[in-house]
Scaffold this motif. Structure first.
Motif, PDB file in Angstrom:
ATOM      1  N   SER A 195     -54.664  -3.898 -93.819  1.00  0.00           N
ATOM      2  CA  SER A 195     -54.228  -2.549 -93.461  1.00  0.00           C
ATOM      3  C   SER A 195     -54.641  -1.588 -94.567  1.00  0.00           C
ATOM      4  CB  SER A 195     -52.707  -2.514 -93.282  1.00  0.00           C
ATOM      5  OG  SER A 195     -52.261  -1.201 -93.002  1.00  0.00           O
ATOM      6  N   MET A 196     -55.295  -0.486 -94.170  1.00  0.00           N
ATOM      7  CA  MET A 196     -55.819   0.473 -95.146  1.00  0.00           C
ATOM      8  C   MET A 196     -55.185   1.844 -94.966  1.00  0.00           C
ATOM      9  SD  MET A 196     -59.867  -0.490 -95.359  1.00  0.00           S
ATOM     10  CE  MET A 196     -60.398  -2.203 -95.615  1.00  0.00           C
ATOM     11  N   GLU A 197     -54.745   2.434 -96.077  1.00  0.00           N
ATOM     12  CA  GLU A 197     -54.128   3.760 -96.090  1.00  0.00           C
ATOM     13  C   GLU A 197     -54.263   4.318 -97.501  1.00  0.00           C
ATOM     14  OE1 GLU A 197     -52.079   2.652 -98.234  1.00  0.00           O
ATOM     15  OE2 GLU A 197     -51.474   0.727 -97.462  1.00  0.00           O
ATOM     16  N   LYS A 198     -53.526   5.379 -97.812  1.00  0.00           N
ATOM     17  CA  LYS A 198     -53.495   5.950 -99.159  1.00  0.00           C
ATOM     18  C   LYS A 198     -52.043   6.116 -99.594  1.00  0.00           C
ATOM     19  CE  LYS A 198     -56.282   7.603-101.528  1.00  0.00           C
ATOM     20  NZ  LYS A 198     -56.854   7.068-102.786  1.00  0.00           N
ATOM     21  N   HIS A 227     -52.900  -5.363 -97.909  1.00  0.00           N
ATOM     22  CA  HIS A 227     -52.948  -3.909 -97.916  1.00  0.00           C
ATOM     23  C   HIS A 227     -54.018  -3.451 -98.902  1.00  0.00           C
ATOM     24  CE1 HIS A 227     -49.137  -3.622 -95.663  1.00  0.00           C
ATOM     25  NE2 HIS A 227     -48.717  -4.615 -96.441  1.00  0.00           N
ATOM     26  N   MET A 228     -54.668  -2.354 -98.590  1.00  0.00           N
ATOM     27  CA  MET A 228     -55.726  -1.843 -99.459  1.00  0.00           C
ATOM     28  C   MET A 228     -55.789  -0.332 -99.310  1.00  0.00           C
ATOM     29  SD  MET A 228     -59.740  -3.108 -99.514  1.00  0.00           S
ATOM     30  CE  MET A 228     -59.268  -4.815 -99.870  1.00  0.00           C
ATOM     31  N   TYR A 229     -55.997   0.368-100.415  1.00  0.00           N
ATOM     32  CA  TYR A 229     -56.220   1.802-100.331  1.00  0.00           C
ATOM     33  C   TYR A 229     -57.546   2.043 -99.617  1.00  0.00           C
ATOM     34  CZ  TYR A 229     -52.496   2.084-103.820  1.00  0.00           C
ATOM     35  OH  TYR A 229     -51.298   1.977-104.487  1.00  0.00           O
ATOM     36  N   ALA A 230     -57.580   3.055 -98.761  1.00  0.00           N
ATOM     37  CA  ALA A 230     -58.732   3.243 -97.878  1.00  0.00           C
ATOM     38  C   ALA A 230     -60.021   3.529 -98.645  1.00  0.00           C
ATOM     39  CB  ALA A 230     -58.443   4.374 -96.893  1.00  0.00           C
ATOM     40  N   LEU A 234     -63.381   1.245 -98.242  1.00  0.00           N
ATOM     41  CA  LEU A 234     -64.734   1.684 -97.924  1.00  0.00           C
ATOM     42  C   LEU A 234     -65.732   1.088 -98.908  1.00  0.00           C
ATOM     43  CD1 LEU A 234     -66.404   3.432 -96.031  1.00  0.00           C
ATOM     44  CD2 LEU A 234     -65.917   5.386 -97.496  1.00  0.00           C
ATOM     45  N   MET A 235     -65.372   1.056-100.191  1.00  0.00           N
ATOM     46  CA  MET A 235     -66.236   0.440-101.188  1.00  0.00           C
ATOM     47  C   MET A 235     -66.418  -1.048-100.906  1.00  0.00           C
ATOM     48  SD  MET A 235     -65.759   0.195-105.316  1.00  0.00           S
ATOM     49  CE  MET A 235     -64.436  -1.028-105.188  1.00  0.00           C
ATOM     50  N   GLN A 236     -65.317  -1.723-100.546  1.00  0.00           N
ATOM     51  CA  GLN A 236     -65.406  -3.155-100.272  1.00  0.00           C
ATOM     52  C   GLN A 236     -66.247  -3.455 -99.034  1.00  0.00           C
ATOM     53  OE1 GLN A 236     -64.333  -5.558-102.233  1.00  0.00           O
ATOM     54  NE2 GLN A 236     -63.446  -4.136-103.709  1.00  0.00           N
ATOM     55  N   LEU A 237     -66.246  -2.532 -98.073  1.00  0.00           N
ATOM     56  CA  LEU A 237     -67.065  -2.727 -96.871  1.00  0.00           C
ATOM     57  C   LEU A 237     -68.541  -2.826 -97.208  1.00  0.00           C
ATOM     58  CD1 LEU A 237     -65.712  -0.522 -93.932  1.00  0.00           C
ATOM     59  CD2 LEU A 237     -66.102  -2.984 -93.926  1.00  0.00           C
ATOM     60  N   VAL A 238     -68.986  -2.056 -98.166  1.00  0.00           N
ATOM     61  CA  VAL A 238     -70.410  -2.101 -98.523  1.00  0.00           C
ATOM     62  C   VAL A 238     -70.682  -3.071 -99.668  1.00  0.00           C
ATOM     63  CG1 VAL A 238     -70.847   0.212 -97.681  1.00  0.00           C
ATOM     64  CG2 VAL A 238     -70.212  -0.098-100.067  1.00  0.00           C
ATOM     65  N   ARG A 239     -69.627  -3.570-100.321  1.00  0.00           N
ATOM     66  CA  ARG A 239     -69.799  -4.564-101.385  1.00  0.00           C
ATOM     67  C   ARG A 239     -69.770  -5.983-100.847  1.00  0.00           C
ATOM     68  NH1 ARG A 239     -67.288  -7.927-105.050  1.00  0.00           N
ATOM     69  NH2 ARG A 239     -65.292  -7.796-103.950  1.00  0.00           N
ATOM     70  N   LYS A 240     -68.729  -6.295-100.070  1.00  0.00           N
ATOM     71  CA  LYS A 240     -68.555  -7.650 -99.562  1.00  0.00           C
ATOM     72  C   LYS A 240     -67.867  -7.588 -98.202  1.00  0.00           C
ATOM     73  CE  LYS A 240     -66.675 -12.161-100.919  1.00  0.00           C
ATOM     74  NZ  LYS A 240     -65.800 -12.882-101.879  1.00  0.00           N
ATOM     75  N   PRO A 241     -68.580  -7.145 -97.153  1.00  0.00           N
ATOM     76  CA  PRO A 241     -67.941  -6.925 -95.852  1.00  0.00           C
ATOM     77  C   PRO A 241     -67.382  -8.188 -95.206  1.00  0.00           C
ATOM     78  CG  PRO A 241     -70.333  -6.750 -95.671  1.00  0.00           C
ATOM     79  CD  PRO A 241     -70.013  -6.808 -97.136  1.00  0.00           C
ATOM     80  N   ALA A 242     -67.943  -9.346 -95.522  1.00  0.00           N
ATOM     81  CA  ALA A 242     -67.515 -10.577 -94.859  1.00  0.00           C
ATOM     82  C   ALA A 242     -66.102 -10.995 -95.239  1.00  0.00           C
ATOM     83  CB  ALA A 242     -68.490 -11.707 -95.176  1.00  0.00           C
TER      84      ALA A 242
END
Length: 372
Positions: A195-198, A227-230, A234-242
């Motif tokens: 779950s991602m939010e701020k 939980h992860m800050y959004a 976004l950074m993790q999506l382009v770093r390690k999406p799997a």
């Protein structure tokens, strides 16, 4: 649950009618070869509806959408309609469907087919085999919250200036229902929700985190929740999406995250989506399925459009509206087979080339692969 599958097809504008024609071929194949009981009706939405009726969505079409099991939509809009009043722009038809059907959960898969891994902006080893599902809350948040608008700035010393106002607003009920949708989907996948939010800077983010955790602890404790800050997400999506399985997020962050995830796969022409609401009397959810790509008026009518996103949107309908998971798997496998053979529409022609085909030829090849 009804033993008939009712569908409303709204091809829309631009390339919408072309790609939807290929979906109809696929539907016909399942009707003929798997005896699936589809009842299909057709209607207008967007610019085509405005041209015919002076409105982007008629009350009659809206009522029809409310009565069927699922709506399949192609695309809306185009420069022809740029000067229309905001209230009758083509996009208002789509927004009315989402609002009045109360489609609160937007599902955006980001799946990288092996044959297209080199099309991603990331390295093959980062995206190969990628299979993420983003669940975005679609009917609340900053896009709908009030107060909103542009008005005179009341701050002393800023006379003559203006202020733009948008309100981020969520209720416990709105968060809990989309969280439940994410957990249900994760239970049928790899059992993980992030779950991602701020929550570090926004009260709505604190509520989002607390309510999502409550739903998990009280109803879905068997699912892994993080939980992860959004912004980090976004950074993790382009770093390690799997690392992700199901990503749950709000309307604003979902808009950003899903578009970023889309580019991991290499082409908008490959991306389907689903927007789901509450179950109807027959047990099926209110549902609208559409490709992520737009109406692409610059190539409309030229046979260049990629129909795969629209075909995969129908695969999502098979899976989520009609509980035909095996049929959805079969259709996705047919797409994979055709791509692995090097068959390519114009948007998929990379440095290594391939077998160039038209929109209708791509549809024919996918139908042939279903029969193989």
């Amino acid at each position: 649950m009804s033993d008939r599958y009712s569908l409303l097809i709204l091809p829309g504008d631009g390339i919408g009618p072309e790609v939807m024609a290929e979906v109809v071929k696929v539907i016909d194949w399942f009707k003929t070869n798997r005896a699936m009981p589809f009842d299909i009706q057709h209607g207008l939405v967007g610019g085509s509806s405005y041209d015919a009726h002076g409105t982007p969505l008629t009350d009659e079409t809206m009522a029809l959408a409310q009565s069927v099991d699922a709506v399949l939509l192609g695309a809306v809009g185009g420069p022809k309609y740029d000067d229309l009043d905001f209230a009758v722009k083509p996009e208002r038809g789509l927004l009315r469907l989402r609002k009045e059907m109360d489609l609160f959960a937007n599902l955006r898969p980001a799946q990288c087919f092996d044959a297209l891994a080199d099309f991603s902006s990331l390295k093959r080893e980062v995206v190969a085999g990628l299979d993420i599902l983003i669940v975005r809350e679609l009917t609340s948040g900053v896009y709908f919250g009030t107060p909103r608008g542009i008005e005179a700035d009341p701050t002393p010393g800023n006379e003559g200036g203006r202020v733009g106002i948008n309100t981020q607003r969520y209720t416990s009920g709105e968060i809990r229902r989309v969280a439940r949708a994410a957990f249900e989907l994760a239970a049928k996948r790899r059992g993980k929700v992030c779950s991602m939010e701020k929550a570090n800077v926004m009260e709505s983010g604190i509520l989002w985190r607390e309510e999502t955790q409550w739903v998990h602890d009280n109803e879905y404790s068997q699912i892994e929740l993080s939980h992860m800050y959004a912004d980090n997400g976004l950074m993790q999506l382009v770093r390690k999406p799997a690392q992700f399985d199901v990503i749950l997020t709000d309307n604003l962050f979902g808009d950003l995250l899903s578009d970023a995830a889309a580019m991991l796969t290499g082409s908008l022409g490959m991306l389907p989506s689903a927007s789901l609401g509450a179950p109807m009397a027959n047990g099926r959810p209110k549902a609208l399925y559409e490709p992520v790509h737009g109406s692409a008026p610059d190539i409309a009518g030229q046979g260049k459009a990629n129909p795969i996103a629209c075909i995969l949107s129908f695969a999502m309908a098979l899976r989520y509206s009609f509980a035909e998971g095996k049929a959805a798997d079969q259709l996705e496998a047919a797409v994979q087979t055709v791509l692995a053979e090097g068959v390519r529409t114009a948007d998929l022609m990379g440095p290594e080339g391939g077998q160039p085909v038209s929109t209708s030829e791509m549809g024919d090849r996918i139908v042939a692969a279903l029969s193989a």
